[in-house]
Design a protein around this motif. Structure first.
Motif, PDB file in Angstrom:
ATOM      1  N   SER A 118      -0.032   7.469   2.158  1.00  0.00           N
ATOM      2  CA  SER A 118      -1.342   8.126   2.105  1.00  0.00           C
ATOM      3  C   SER A 118      -2.410   7.342   2.857  1.00  0.00           C
ATOM      4  O   SER A 118      -2.340   6.107   2.961  1.00  0.00           O
ATOM      5  CB  SER A 118      -1.796   8.290   0.645  1.00  0.00           C
ATOM      6  N   GLN A 119      -3.379   8.066   3.366  1.00  0.00           N
ATOM      7  CA  GLN A 119      -4.546   7.445   3.954  1.00  0.00           C
ATOM      8  C   GLN A 119      -5.473   6.914   2.857  1.00  0.00           C
ATOM      9  O   GLN A 119      -5.483   7.422   1.745  1.00  0.00           O
ATOM     10  CB  GLN A 119      -5.323   8.443   4.815  1.00  0.00           C
ATOM     11  N   ILE A 120      -6.258   5.906   3.209  1.00  0.00           N
ATOM     12  CA  ILE A 120      -7.287   5.379   2.324  1.00  0.00           C
ATOM     13  C   ILE A 120      -8.634   5.560   3.020  1.00  0.00           C
ATOM     14  O   ILE A 120      -8.791   5.200   4.192  1.00  0.00           O
ATOM     15  CB  ILE A 120      -7.061   3.891   1.998  1.00  0.00           C
ATOM     16  N   PHE A 121      -9.598   6.132   2.304  1.00  0.00           N
ATOM     17  CA  PHE A 121     -10.932   6.369   2.848  1.00  0.00           C
ATOM     18  C   PHE A 121     -11.940   5.485   2.122  1.00  0.00           C
ATOM     19  O   PHE A 121     -11.641   4.883   1.074  1.00  0.00           O
ATOM     20  CB  PHE A 121     -11.320   7.841   2.697  1.00  0.00           C
ATOM     21  N   ASP A 122     -13.163   5.438   2.668  1.00  0.00           N
ATOM     22  CA  ASP A 122     -14.223   4.648   2.071  1.00  0.00           C
ATOM     23  C   ASP A 122     -15.569   5.294   2.410  1.00  0.00           C
ATOM     24  O   ASP A 122     -15.744   5.813   3.531  1.00  0.00           O
ATOM     25  CB  ASP A 122     -14.188   3.212   2.590  1.00  0.00           C
TER      26      ASP A 122
END
Length: 829
Positions: free
Chosen positions: A574-578
């Motif tokens: 999965s991608q990680i966003f911020d």
């Protein structure tokens, strides 16, 4: 690699076929009315999936593939132990070298060692002196972390079993051994440095296997009390109550409770831990037993800041989270901590169906949950929820940063929640000189992880409580960097055969395992691409082993084994966003599985004076996933970052020597030489002459592997007069370790030593074996970096193979614990 894999499969199949056909022919030639020789195997009362043992006295060698019978001493709470704490003072090396017979590198510890270590420790800290084990702590009380490497591979590549069940996180493979069992209840630990059991319910054990067992309940009612206090405001209260035999039911059990707390030795904060252990056993007939094991853990630990080399040089042990809060201070210690909560239920069952047929069934259930919390400053308006840009969040306590932007200090909360239900079964059939085993393992895991943000008020407290009132983006949903839902399903089948020849001196074992892992993960954050990702893994895993008992005291063995590890962590899918970035700050990692082919050649000697063993090993690993922990940009949140560096080759020699008590002294030494290298050049991001971002390669082929010290050494000296006085001294040397793939930055080697002093009081009415024990940890107060916490491609900016400019990085490091003095008072009753 492919040829070796094919040859190993062929050898396993030939051995299986030849051995079983020989047995079938022998049976067909037995005249009617004549008895056949069989070997009955009684399952252990406290099972763990370690290889079958055989006493060197009768000339029989153990096998790597047989039924699951523990390899080390089994000690009940009070029955078999000479003293109330379970020690017998009979294991060579002061408890560091029990007899081993499996045809592979294998070591262990018993109560003779465990009971004399600091009661605040865990399974990983107990085996720190064994050959090839590189244990790195962050707390002198051994309450924080399980960082271990063996033969160049870390704890996520090592299979951890407790009472036959894999209680480590089945996705990121962290063992969390401080959650599993109090050391007062820990019976024994066995370490297989190179290969897992064929029938072990594991699919990550490319670097070996660690198996732990709990003490067996006493046959008599009573209990055990231990009280600890020491430096860093350490305190522990432990109480165990034994039922003894309950009427005429044949059931006996115990339940224990403990409370542990301490302050961090560097920086503010500390740890609190509540723990419950329980074990009940019912035995009947010959080899029939049902065991029920229950564990509960709830703990909170302030996080440790991990310095770079430059930060360590400048600040040393002062690089910590801050004790005071002000608006914008995301490093305030009360915003950076982790919870480890677990509920474990294991029910090993063993049944003798016939004189030569046994059934083993181990169902288990594991529930682990967080949260992990880290401080972060996010935009009060104009930030991002995934790829969606939000407006004003309408939250209080905004402040203006140095750039004139309105920001919010928040607690970034990661309330992960994971449940696993599984069952591991096997049937063992003995016919003549053969033992045929067949088994099946099924496991189902669900994992939920929704990160949230809670605003911090002027006092430094998150609004109301952490995670209960998260920030909401109007019309969209809860502000989050990742909203993960993950599912994993495992099916594994194995078939093994063991053939005994030459009056049982020669044992040939072969087996084949097929492991199938299916994973599916989704990320519900807006703009995540892909929204859903799956992985399917099927691996054939043959094993082959031969052992020969030269004399009743001398054994030689050789083996060829295979194992694999599915990709580590949900972040691999999965991608990680911020909120501070308009795009993903972390992309999915490599989804290829690791695969190893390993060979060992070893020798053991066991007699009345000493035990000795030595082995040579060779390991080839493809798709080596180096596990690195990294901070999400602009945050204090650490995530696991698997990095595929291609192939790795590890070769070396290890050995250990332990003397049985001589004039009450028991010395022990162990050592390992390891030469581990990378087989491939690794890809790295670079900037070409036109200023474009490109993928280039660094010339890492032939470089030393990261986190793999060339030389490790351990020495210990135990004293126990079996009456009043006891104690031991241990010393560990860990060689230097590289933290960059280009070998341009490394952590220096270090030495750590510990001392135990104790006195047993005469028996007092109603008290059995009261004693006082002093544990001195890191007696030289050595301040050192204990292990790399992350890895970088290169520490210096340099040219790649195709001429692009590749920037240097800065690995971070774990800091080893300082001196601690702990006093404990304990007694049975």
């Amino acid at each position: 690699m492919l040829e070796r894999r094919i040859l190993l499969c062929f050898a396993a199949l030939v051995a299986l076929d030849a051995g079983f056909c020989r047995t079938s022919f022998a049976q067909s030639q037995t005249p009617a009315g004549k008895s056949r020789t069989t070997h009955r195997h009684s399952p252990s009362r406290s099972p763990a999936p370690t290889p079958r043992t055989a006493s060197p006295v009768n000339g029989r060698a153990g096998t790597i593939l047989g039924p699951s019978v523990p390899q080390t001493e089994e000690i009940s709470v009070s029955g078999a132990g000479r003293h109330a704490d379970g020690t017998t003072n009979t294991t060579p090396g002061g408890g560091l070298m029990p007899v081993q017979t499996a045809p592979r590198s294998q070591s262990g510890v018993t109560r003779d060692w465990i009971a004399k270590q600091a009661p605040s420790g865990n399974i990983s800290s107990m085996i720190a002196n064994l050959p090839g084990v590189v244990y790195a702590n962050q707390s002198p009380l051994a309450t924080a972390g399980d960082h271990i490497t063996m033969r160049g591979m870390n704890e996520s590549q090592i299979g951890y079993l407790f009472e036959g069940a894999p209680l480590a996180d089945p996705i990121n493979y962290e063992p969390y051994t401080s959650m599993l069992v109090d050391t007062e209840n820990l019976g024994s630990v066995t370490v297989s440095q190179g290969a897992p059991d064929l029938n072990a319910p594991l699919f990550n054990a490319v670097g070996g296997q660690i198996s732990a067992t709990e003490l067996n309940p006493s046959h008599h009612a009573g209990g055990y009390l231990n009280l600890l206090g020491g430096t860093h405001s350490a305190q522990k209260e432990f109480l165990r109550l034994d039922t003894g035999e309950i009427g005429n039911t044949g059931i006996r059990g115990f339940a224990s409770f403990s409370y542990l707390s301490n302050n961090n030795w560097r920086g503010p904060g500390g740890l609190t831990r509540y723990h419950v252990d329980s074990k009940f056993v019912k035995e009947w007939g010959q080899g029939n037993s049902i065991t029920a094991i229950f564990g509960f853990n709830r703990q909170e630990q302030t996080s440790w800041r991990e310095p770079t080399a430059a930060q360590w040089k400048e600040y040393g042990t002062s690089f910590n989270y801050t004790p005071n809060y002000y608006p914008g201070n995301s490093t305030y210690y009360k915003l950076n901590f982790g919870n480890l909560n677990s509920l474990d239920v294991i029910a090993p069952m063993h049944f003798t169906l016939a004189h030569n047929l046994t059934l083993n069934v181990t169902p288990y259930f594991v529930h682990q949950n967080g949260p992990s919390v880290g401080g972060e400053n996010i935009p009060a308006s104009g930030g991002y929820y995934g790829t969606y840009q939000y407006g004003n969040l309408g939250q209080p306590y905004a402040y203006t940063n140095s750039s004139g932007k309105q920001m919010l200090t928040t607690a970034s909360v990661d309330p992960w929640n994971q449940k696993t239900g599984a069952v591991n079964t096997s049937v063992d059939w003995t016919a003549g000189k053969n033992t045929l085993s067949f088994g099946y393992w099924y496991s189902y895991t669900t994992h939920e992880e929704l990160s949230t943000f809670s605003v911090v008020d002027p006092s430094g407290k998150a609004a109301n409580s952490y995670g209960r009132y998260p920030i909401v983006v109007n019309g969209v949903g809860i502000l989050s960097g990742y909203n993960l839902n993950f599912m994993q399903q495992v099916n594994a089948l194995y078939l093994a055969d063991s053939l005994r020849l030459l009056n049982d001196k020669l044992v040939v074992s072969a087996g084949f395992r097929a492991a199938m892992v299916y994973r599916q993960g989704t990320n519900d954050v807006p703009g995540s691409d892909p929204y859903k990702k799956t992985g399917n893994y099927f691996e054939p895993l043959p094993q082959f082993a031969v052992s020969y008992q030269i004399t009743p005291q001398d054994q030689v063995y050789m083996n060829g084994t295979t194992s694999f590890r599915a990709p580590e962590s949900v972040e691999a899918y999965s991608q990680i966003f911020d909120p501070n970035s308009s795009h993903a700050v972390e992309q999915p990692g490599s989804l290829k599985s690791e695969y190893t082919i390993a060979e060992e050649l070893g020798y053991r000697h066991t007699d009345k004076l000493f035990n000795f063993q030595m082995s040579l090993f060779n390991i080839n690993l493809t798709n080596h996933q180096v596990t690195s922990s990294g901070y999400i940009p602009n945050t204090n949140m650490l995530i696991s970052e698997p990095i595929n560096v291609g192939g790795m080759t590890s070769r070396g020699v290890q050995g250990e020597l332990g003397l049985k008590p001589w004039h009450h002294f028991s010395p022990y030494i162990s050592a390992q030489y390891l030469h581990s290298t990378m087989d491939n050049n690794i890809p790295a991001s670079g900037i070409n002459a036109a200023g474009q971002s490109v993928i280039d390669y660094l010339p890492t082929a032939g470089k030393n592997s990261v986190g793999a010290p060339h030389f490790t050494f351990s020495a210990a000296l135990a004293y126990d007069d079996n009456k009043a006085f006891f104690g031991n001294f241990s010393l560990r040397y860990i060689g230097s370790q590289y933290s960059t793939f280009m070998n341009d930055q490394r952590m220096p080697g270090y030495v750590v030593s510990d001392i135990t002093l104790g006195y047993r009081f005469p028996h007092v009415r109603y008290l059995k074996g009261p004693k006082i024990q002093l544990n001195l940890v890191n007696v030289g107060n050595n301040l050192y970096r204990s292990a790399p916490g992350s890895f970088a491609a290169t520490a210096q900016t340099r040219k790649g193979i195709y001429g692009s400019t590749i920037s240097g990085g800065s690995p971070v490091y774990l800091v080893g614990g300082n001196f601690a003095a702990l006093v404990s008072l304990s007694t049975g009753f």
